[in-house]
Design a protein around this motif. Structure first.
Motif, PDB file in Angstrom:
ATOM      1  N   LEU A  99       1.406  41.746  27.120  1.00  0.00           N
ATOM      2  CA  LEU A  99       1.646  41.486  25.807  1.00  0.00           C
ATOM      3  C   LEU A  99       2.978  41.560  25.148  1.00  0.00           C
ATOM      4  O   LEU A  99       4.041  42.036  25.586  1.00  0.00           O
ATOM      5  N   VAL A 100       3.237  40.542  24.372  1.00  0.00           N
ATOM      6  CA  VAL A 100       4.676  40.266  23.818  1.00  0.00           C
ATOM      7  C   VAL A 100       4.537  40.684  22.445  1.00  0.00           C
ATOM      8  O   VAL A 100       5.748  41.376  22.233  1.00  0.00           O
ATOM      9  N   HIS A 101       3.474  40.796  21.552  1.00  0.00           N
ATOM     10  CA  HIS A 101       3.650  41.213  20.171  1.00  0.00           C
ATOM     11  C   HIS A 101       2.203  41.507  19.680  1.00  0.00           C
ATOM     12  O   HIS A 101       1.364  40.663  19.895  1.00  0.00           O
ATOM     13  N   ARG A 102       2.042  42.519  18.596  1.00  0.00           N
ATOM     14  CA  ARG A 102       0.997  42.786  18.135  1.00  0.00           C
ATOM     15  C   ARG A 102       1.297  43.012  16.706  1.00  0.00           C
ATOM     16  O   ARG A 102       2.334  43.587  16.072  1.00  0.00           O
ATOM     17  N   THR A 103       0.631  41.861  15.816  1.00  0.00           N
ATOM     18  CA  THR A 103       0.872  42.096  14.248  1.00  0.00           C
ATOM     19  C   THR A 103       0.251  43.448  13.502  1.00  0.00           C
ATOM     20  O   THR A 103      -0.486  44.161  14.225  1.00  0.00           O
ATOM     21  N   GLU A 104       0.622  43.582  12.554  1.00  0.00           N
ATOM     22  CA  GLU A 104       0.071  44.474  11.817  1.00  0.00           C
ATOM     23  C   GLU A 104      -1.353  44.307  11.109  1.00  0.00           C
ATOM     24  O   GLU A 104      -1.797  43.033  11.341  1.00  0.00           O
ATOM     25  N   VAL A 105      -2.106  45.505  10.849  1.00  0.00           N
ATOM     26  CA  VAL A 105      -3.542  44.988  10.475  1.00  0.00           C
ATOM     27  C   VAL A 105      -3.635  44.461   9.146  1.00  0.00           C
ATOM     28  O   VAL A 105      -2.859  45.203   8.080  1.00  0.00           O
ATOM     29  N   VAL A 106      -4.387  43.349   8.571  1.00  0.00           N
ATOM     30  CA  VAL A 106      -4.262  43.125   7.060  1.00  0.00           C
ATOM     31  C   VAL A 106      -5.749  43.462   6.668  1.00  0.00           C
ATOM     32  O   VAL A 106      -6.756  42.818   7.165  1.00  0.00           O
ATOM     33  N   MET A 107      -5.799  44.488   6.021  1.00  0.00           N
ATOM     34  CA  MET A 107      -7.166  44.869   5.709  1.00  0.00           C
ATOM     35  C   MET A 107      -7.978  44.184   4.556  1.00  0.00           C
ATOM     36  O   MET A 107      -7.585  43.511   3.524  1.00  0.00           O
ATOM     37  N   ASN A 108      -9.318  43.991   5.177  1.00  0.00           N
ATOM     38  CA  ASN A 108     -10.141  43.395   4.167  1.00  0.00           C
ATOM     39  C   ASN A 108      -9.802  41.986   3.833  1.00  0.00           C
ATOM     40  O   ASN A 108      -9.868  41.727   2.407  1.00  0.00           O
ATOM     41  N   ASN A 109      -9.708  41.215   4.711  1.00  0.00           N
ATOM     42  CA  ASN A 109      -9.355  39.850   4.264  1.00  0.00           C
ATOM     43  C   ASN A 109      -9.304  38.979   5.347  1.00  0.00           C
ATOM     44  O   ASN A 109      -9.229  39.120   6.575  1.00  0.00           O
ATOM     45  N   LEU A 110     -10.189  37.782   5.172  1.00  0.00           N
ATOM     46  CA  LEU A 110     -10.662  36.723   6.046  1.00  0.00           C
ATOM     47  C   LEU A 110      -9.391  35.705   5.949  1.00  0.00           C
ATOM     48  O   LEU A 110      -9.694  34.718   6.875  1.00  0.00           O
ATOM     49  N   ASN A 111      -8.473  35.794   5.308  1.00  0.00           N
ATOM     50  CA  ASN A 111      -7.449  34.852   5.190  1.00  0.00           C
ATOM     51  C   ASN A 111      -6.008  35.330   5.141  1.00  0.00           C
ATOM     52  O   ASN A 111      -5.402  35.478   4.262  1.00  0.00           O
ATOM     53  N   PRO A 112      -5.789  36.297   6.163  1.00  0.00           N
ATOM     54  CA  PRO A 112      -4.628  37.095   6.226  1.00  0.00           C
ATOM     55  C   PRO A 112      -3.257  36.230   6.489  1.00  0.00           C
ATOM     56  O   PRO A 112      -3.256  35.252   7.107  1.00  0.00           O
ATOM     57  N   ALA A 113      -2.356  36.724   6.027  1.00  0.00           N
ATOM     58  CA  ALA A 113      -0.816  36.289   6.125  1.00  0.00           C
ATOM     59  C   ALA A 113      -0.058  37.477   6.661  1.00  0.00           C
ATOM     60  O   ALA A 113       0.093  38.425   6.135  1.00  0.00           O
ATOM     61  N   TRP A 114       0.202  37.349   8.009  1.00  0.00           N
ATOM     62  CA  TRP A 114       0.895  38.405   8.718  1.00  0.00           C
ATOM     63  C   TRP A 114       2.450  38.486   8.696  1.00  0.00           C
ATOM     64  O   TRP A 114       2.993  37.318   8.130  1.00  0.00           O
ATOM     65  N   LYS A 115       2.902  39.451   8.774  1.00  0.00           N
ATOM     66  CA  LYS A 115       4.337  39.562   8.391  1.00  0.00           C
ATOM     67  C   LYS A 115       5.083  38.600   9.543  1.00  0.00           C
ATOM     68  O   LYS A 115       4.663  38.715  10.665  1.00  0.00           O
ATOM     69  N   THR A 116       6.259  38.299   9.021  1.00  0.00           N
ATOM     70  CA  THR A 116       6.984  37.507  10.000  1.00  0.00           C
ATOM     71  C   THR A 116       7.956  38.350  10.829  1.00  0.00           C
ATOM     72  O   THR A 116       7.986  39.646  10.561  1.00  0.00           O
ATOM     73  N   PHE A 117       7.769  37.935  12.343  1.00  0.00           N
ATOM     74  CA  PHE A 117       8.243  38.869  13.399  1.00  0.00           C
ATOM     75  C   PHE A 117       9.334  38.282  14.265  1.00  0.00           C
ATOM     76  O   PHE A 117       9.429  36.924  14.195  1.00  0.00           O
ATOM     77  N   LYS A 118      10.206  38.891  14.740  1.00  0.00           N
ATOM     78  CA  LYS A 118      11.366  38.279  15.631  1.00  0.00           C
ATOM     79  C   LYS A 118      10.774  38.777  17.332  1.00  0.00           C
ATOM     80  O   LYS A 118      10.458  39.905  17.346  1.00  0.00           O
ATOM     81  N   VAL A 119      11.082  37.924  18.146  1.00  0.00           N
ATOM     82  CA  VAL A 119      10.897  38.398  19.426  1.00  0.00           C
ATOM     83  C   VAL A 119      11.728  37.318  20.234  1.00  0.00           C
ATOM     84  O   VAL A 119      12.272  36.332  19.955  1.00  0.00           O
TER      85      VAL A 119
END
Length: 353
Positions: A192-212
């Protein structure tokens, strides 16, 4: 010539130039199995805290994210520590149940701990031990720590993912999607490299930018396979599989300079059963930024000059230079501490000035 050679050797020993520690940066990944809570009716919300011993005391170094409702957590947060070969570095991993209404440890349940040395983890690369509770009683739960040396590539990448038209897995609301990225290792295992946050109740989510770090993402190999999975989060910890796709860092780099890269999110079961099945949504990489981390050597090789300046305080409080107790004492046969320091530092800096 012999006398100057002795000066250099004495100066180097004074400043520890020939006895510099064997320092290596190491990444530690943590996972647990079979964690049990005091409350048998609910699953714990585990968090692992890393502590390091110094002068007989334990100090917190870092902690993982909290994974809600999970008895077999795999944490995406990495611990980066300095490994000194010549030192015994004692570590303690503590697992705590962090309830959703607070993030402190005072009211959190202690679920178990494990003590070891960093040398043990590094030498075995993968260390698994039972979690001990108060009184050193071992339960059925265990913790696994995997060590990986940083390859010297300190560059990191900034990624921004979104998705559209994901499958709806919930009856009374829309899916609550999150994305996991795994690196495929040489031994066919996945990390596992990264797990994004959960976007509630959304079929068109935009996850937060992350750094790795590039090292964590692909071990510096741009063609290494990356497996990406989209899940529908459920509060009971039994997340529903939406779909998956594979990629490489080389492919992800296509999302630089304002361009996008996208993949079809595929559910293999649906694809095998449904004739008209296309996909379970589209995952889009909106941004890929590479941040170059320059080393000291990069600056030197790039032409950076170092100006050598010396200041000596000839204060009278240091005493008469003819007195052997004075720091300024001029010894008839060997250099004093000032000359040792001047030679040691000047000998190194002269190449860059």
């Amino acid at each position: 010539m012999q006398k100057m050679s002795n000066i250099y050797e004495s100066a180097a020993n004074t400043l520890g130039i020939f006895n510099s520690p064997c320092l290596t940066k190491v990444e530690l990944r943590v996972a647990c199995k079979g964690i049990s809570d005091r409350d048998a009716l609910s699953k714990p919300d585990p968090c692992v805290i890393l502590k390091m011993q110094s002068h007989g005391q334990w100090f917190e170094v870092d902690r993982t994210e909290v994974i809600r409702t999970c008895i077999n957590p795999v944490f995406s947060k990495l611990f980066t520590v300095d490994f000194y070969f010549e030192e015994v570095q004692r570590l303690r991993f503590e697992v705590h149940d962090i309830s959703s209404n607070h993030n402190g440890l005072k009211e959190a349940d202690f679920l178990g701990g494990m003590e070891c040395t960093l040398g043990q983890i590094v030498s075995q690369r993968k260390l698994s031990k039972s979690l001990l509770k108060h009184g050193n009683t071992a339960g059925k739960s265990s913790i696994t720590v995997i060590a990986e040396e940083l390859s010297g590539n300190d560059d990191y990448v900034e990624l921004s993912f979104s998705a559209r038209k994901l499958d709806d897995k919930d009856f009374f609301s829309k899916s609550d999607p999150f994305l996991e990225i795994f690196r495929m290792n040489d031994d066919a295992t996945q990390q596992l490299v990264h797990r994004t946050e959960v976007v509630m109740n959304n079929l068109n989510p935009a996850w937060k930018t992350f750094k790795v770090s590039v090292n964590s993402l692909c071990s510096g190999d741009q063609d290494r396979r990356l497996k990406c999975i989209v899940w529908d989060w459920d509060s009971n910890g039994k997340h529903d599989f939406i779909g998956e796709f594979s990629s490489t860092f080389k492919e992800m780099r296509g999302a630089m300079e304002g361009r996008q890269v996208q993949w079809e999110c595929i559910n293999p079961k649906y694809k095998a059963k449904k004739k008209n099945y296309k996909n379970s949504g589209i995952v889009i990489l909106n941004q890929c930024k590479i941040h170059k981390m320059h080393s000291f050597l990069d600056y030197i090789m790039g032409g950076c000059q170092i100006q050598f300046t010396v200041a000596i305080d000839f204060t009278a409080s240091n005493g008469d230079p003819r007195n052997s107790c004075s720091l300024h004492y001029i010894h008839p046969y060997q250099p004093n501490e000032y000359l040792k320091a001047l030679v040691a530092v000047g000998e190194i800096c002269q190449d860059y000035d």
